[in-house]
Design a protein around this motif. Structure first.
Motif, PDB file in Angstrom:
ATOM      1  N   ARG A 156       0.821  -1.210   0.000  1.00 29.03           N
ATOM      2  CA  ARG A 156       0.000   0.000   0.000  1.00 29.03           C
ATOM      3  C   ARG A 156       0.855   1.261   0.000  1.00 29.03           C
ATOM      4  O   ARG A 156       0.640   2.177  -0.796  1.00 29.03           O
ATOM      5  CB  ARG A 156      -0.929   0.001   1.218  1.00 29.03           C
ATOM      6  N   ILE A 157       1.851   1.305   0.894  1.00 33.31           N
ATOM      7  CA  ILE A 157       2.683   2.500   1.022  1.00 33.31           C
ATOM      8  C   ILE A 157       3.517   2.732  -0.237  1.00 33.31           C
ATOM      9  O   ILE A 157       3.581   3.847  -0.763  1.00 33.31           O
ATOM     10  CB  ILE A 157       3.583   2.391   2.267  1.00 33.31           C
ATOM     11  N   LEU A 158       4.158   1.681  -0.740  1.00 30.50           N
ATOM     12  CA  LEU A 158       5.027   1.844  -1.904  1.00 30.50           C
ATOM     13  C   LEU A 158       4.247   2.145  -3.181  1.00 30.50           C
ATOM     14  O   LEU A 158       4.702   2.916  -4.030  1.00 30.50           O
ATOM     15  CB  LEU A 158       5.887   0.596  -2.091  1.00 30.50           C
ATOM     16  N   SER A 159       3.059   1.580  -3.321  1.00 32.38           N
ATOM     17  CA  SER A 159       2.261   1.882  -4.515  1.00 32.38           C
ATOM     18  C   SER A 159       1.729   3.308  -4.460  1.00 32.38           C
ATOM     19  O   SER A 159       1.678   4.001  -5.484  1.00 32.38           O
ATOM     20  CB  SER A 159       1.113   0.876  -4.675  1.00 32.38           C
ATOM     21  N   ARG A 160       1.361   3.779  -3.288  1.00 29.92           N
ATOM     22  CA  ARG A 160       0.876   5.159  -3.159  1.00 29.92           C
ATOM     23  C   ARG A 160       1.968   6.180  -3.444  1.00 29.92           C
ATOM     24  O   ARG A 160       1.687   7.310  -3.849  1.00 29.92           O
ATOM     25  CB  ARG A 160       0.287   5.373  -1.761  1.00 29.92           C
ATOM     26  N   HIS A 161       3.211   5.769  -3.236  1.00 28.87           N
ATOM     27  CA  HIS A 161       4.334   6.659  -3.521  1.00 28.87           C
ATOM     28  C   HIS A 161       4.951   6.369  -4.882  1.00 28.87           C
ATOM     29  O   HIS A 161       6.067   6.824  -5.178  1.00 28.87           O
ATOM     30  CB  HIS A 161       5.386   6.556  -2.415  1.00 28.87           C
ATOM     31  N   ASN A 162       4.221   5.625  -5.708  1.00 28.39           N
ATOM     32  CA  ASN A 162       4.621   5.381  -7.100  1.00 28.39           C
ATOM     33  C   ASN A 162       5.965   4.659  -7.233  1.00 28.39           C
ATOM     34  O   ASN A 162       6.670   4.816  -8.223  1.00 28.39           O
ATOM     35  CB  ASN A 162       4.677   6.698  -7.885  1.00 28.39           C
ATOM     36  N   ALA A 172       8.427  -9.116  -6.612  1.00 24.23           N
ATOM     37  CA  ALA A 172       8.900  -7.846  -7.167  1.00 24.23           C
ATOM     38  C   ALA A 172       9.072  -6.797  -6.075  1.00 24.23           C
ATOM     39  O   ALA A 172      10.054  -6.050  -6.058  1.00 24.23           O
ATOM     40  CB  ALA A 172       7.923  -7.355  -8.236  1.00 24.23           C
ATOM     41  N   LEU A 173       8.132  -6.757  -5.145  1.00 25.45           N
ATOM     42  CA  LEU A 173       8.209  -5.791  -4.064  1.00 25.45           C
ATOM     43  C   LEU A 173       9.361  -6.126  -3.127  1.00 25.45           C
ATOM     44  O   LEU A 173      10.108  -5.230  -2.674  1.00 25.45           O
ATOM     45  CB  LEU A 173       6.882  -5.773  -3.306  1.00 25.45           C
ATOM     46  N   GLN A 174       9.538  -7.390  -2.840  1.00 19.11           N
ATOM     47  CA  GLN A 174      10.653  -7.812  -1.989  1.00 19.11           C
ATOM     48  C   GLN A 174      11.996  -7.445  -2.631  1.00 19.11           C
ATOM     49  O   GLN A 174      12.919  -6.979  -1.955  1.00 19.11           O
ATOM     50  CB  GLN A 174      10.579  -9.313  -1.744  1.00 19.11           C
ATOM     51  N   THR A 202      -1.100   5.657   9.992  1.00 17.89           N
ATOM     52  CA  THR A 202      -1.464   6.716   9.038  1.00 17.89           C
ATOM     53  C   THR A 202      -1.891   6.216   7.669  1.00 17.89           C
ATOM     54  O   THR A 202      -2.813   6.766   7.074  1.00 17.89           O
ATOM     55  CB  THR A 202      -0.296   7.706   8.844  1.00 17.89           C
ATOM     56  N   CYS A 203      -1.219   5.199   7.147  1.00 14.98           N
ATOM     57  CA  CYS A 203      -1.495   4.783   5.769  1.00 14.98           C
ATOM     58  C   CYS A 203      -2.613   3.744   5.737  1.00 14.98           C
ATOM     59  O   CYS A 203      -2.423   2.586   5.349  1.00 14.98           O
ATOM     60  CB  CYS A 203      -0.226   4.258   5.098  1.00 14.98           C
ATOM     61  N   HIS A 204      -3.804   4.187   6.157  1.00 15.74           N
ATOM     62  CA  HIS A 204      -4.973   3.327   6.151  1.00 15.74           C
ATOM     63  C   HIS A 204      -5.530   3.235   4.734  1.00 15.74           C
ATOM     64  O   HIS A 204      -5.006   3.863   3.804  1.00 15.74           O
ATOM     65  CB  HIS A 204      -6.059   3.899   7.067  1.00 15.74           C
ATOM     66  N   THR A 219      10.013  13.204  -4.749  1.00 14.49           N
ATOM     67  CA  THR A 219       9.128  13.770  -5.774  1.00 14.49           C
ATOM     68  C   THR A 219       8.183  12.746  -6.367  1.00 14.49           C
ATOM     69  O   THR A 219       7.337  13.108  -7.186  1.00 14.49           O
ATOM     70  CB  THR A 219       9.971  14.368  -6.897  1.00 14.49           C
ATOM     71  N   LEU A 220       8.315  11.478  -5.968  1.00 15.45           N
ATOM     72  CA  LEU A 220       7.469  10.441  -6.558  1.00 15.45           C
ATOM     73  C   LEU A 220       6.180  10.223  -5.783  1.00 15.45           C
ATOM     74  O   LEU A 220       5.374   9.387  -6.147  1.00 15.45           O
ATOM     75  CB  LEU A 220       8.222   9.113  -6.637  1.00 15.45           C
ATOM     76  N   SER A 221       5.992  10.952  -4.683  1.00 11.88           N
ATOM     77  CA  SER A 221       4.795  10.760  -3.866  1.00 11.88           C
ATOM     78  C   SER A 221       3.537  11.085  -4.650  1.00 11.88           C
ATOM     79  O   SER A 221       3.472  12.086  -5.354  1.00 11.88           O
ATOM     80  CB  SER A 221       4.865  11.634  -2.614  1.00 11.88           C
TER      81      SER A 221
END
Length: 223
Positions: A156-162, A172-174, A202-204, A219-221
């Motif tokens: 969730r966190i990494l996808s939201r920050h692109n 892939a995420l690992q 916070t990242c609900h 800048t990727l957020s």
């Protein structure tokens, strides 16, 4: 496309922002490696306070040991871990893991956890009820191998920050962490714990972006 070097710097920037905000998390709770292993099995779909109650039940009369757990009937084990929720399912899965250690490593947990990481991971994944996240939790927190644990909060966190695609796989995420960060189990331990803390606070699903420690992260957020 981000270079490997800049990706590594960005990931470490994320780590330090979270560490500065939350402090050290002190994961994984447990007096012994066996308790850590049990906790990894019981923590699925429940909070840690309930896992602690279940482990306390197991310790009620005597010290937890593989031999004692191996001798318990599934019904007895299920009642002991009842506070952890889904206790019948978790008792069956925990018994599967205990049987794996008793039969493959003759009940020697140290030998099990000292196994070459790829072989141990393959063995754990062959146990009914253990998936990649639980296997990697055991490898990192109980065995001390440098394996990064990925969970729903990480995605969730990494996808939201692109940083990853929405449909990125576990592997892939690992790899994003393991290919761009130092091969350090202490770092992986703390980083995963901080990500979980961020996801819980916070990242609900409906994020609290204004109070997120990663609000200014690069800048990727996409916040």
């Amino acid at each position: 496309m981000i270079s490997s070097t800049s990706t590594g710097r960005k990931m470490m920037a994320m780590f330090h922002l979270l560490l500065d905000h939350f402090g050290h998390q002190g994961w994984w709770p447990g007096e012994t490696r066996l308790e850590i292993l049990i906790g990894a099995m019981l923590t699925q779909n429940t909070n840690w306070a309930n896992v602690e109650k279940a482990i306390k039940n197991l310790k009620e009369s005597e010290e937890i040991s593989l031999e004692r757990l191996y001798s318990l009937k599934q019904e007895e084990l299920a009642q002991a871990i009842r506070p952890a929720g889904y206790f019948n399912v978790k008792a069956r899965r925990l018994r599967n893991l205990i049987h794996f250690i008793m039969e493959r490593y003759h009940g020697n947990l140290s030998e099990c956890l000292a196994e070459e990481p790829d072989l141990l991971r393959k063995g754990l994944l062959s146990v009914n009820g253990i998936g990649p996240e639980t296997a990697d939790t055991i490898l990192l927190y109980a065995a001390g191998h440098p394996i990064f644990v990925v969970d729903a909060y990480t995605h969730r966190i990494l996808s939201r920050h692109n940083m990853i695609e929405e449909d990125a796989s576990y592997e892939a995420l690992q790899s994003l962490f393991m290919e761009h960060l130092p091969d350090d189990p202490v770092l992986f331990n703390e980083f995963h714990a901080l990500i979980v803390r961020t996801g819980k606070e916070t990242c609900h699903k409906k994020p609290l972006c204004d109070s997120c420690p990663l609000l200014e992260w690069g800048t990727l957020s996409r916040h």
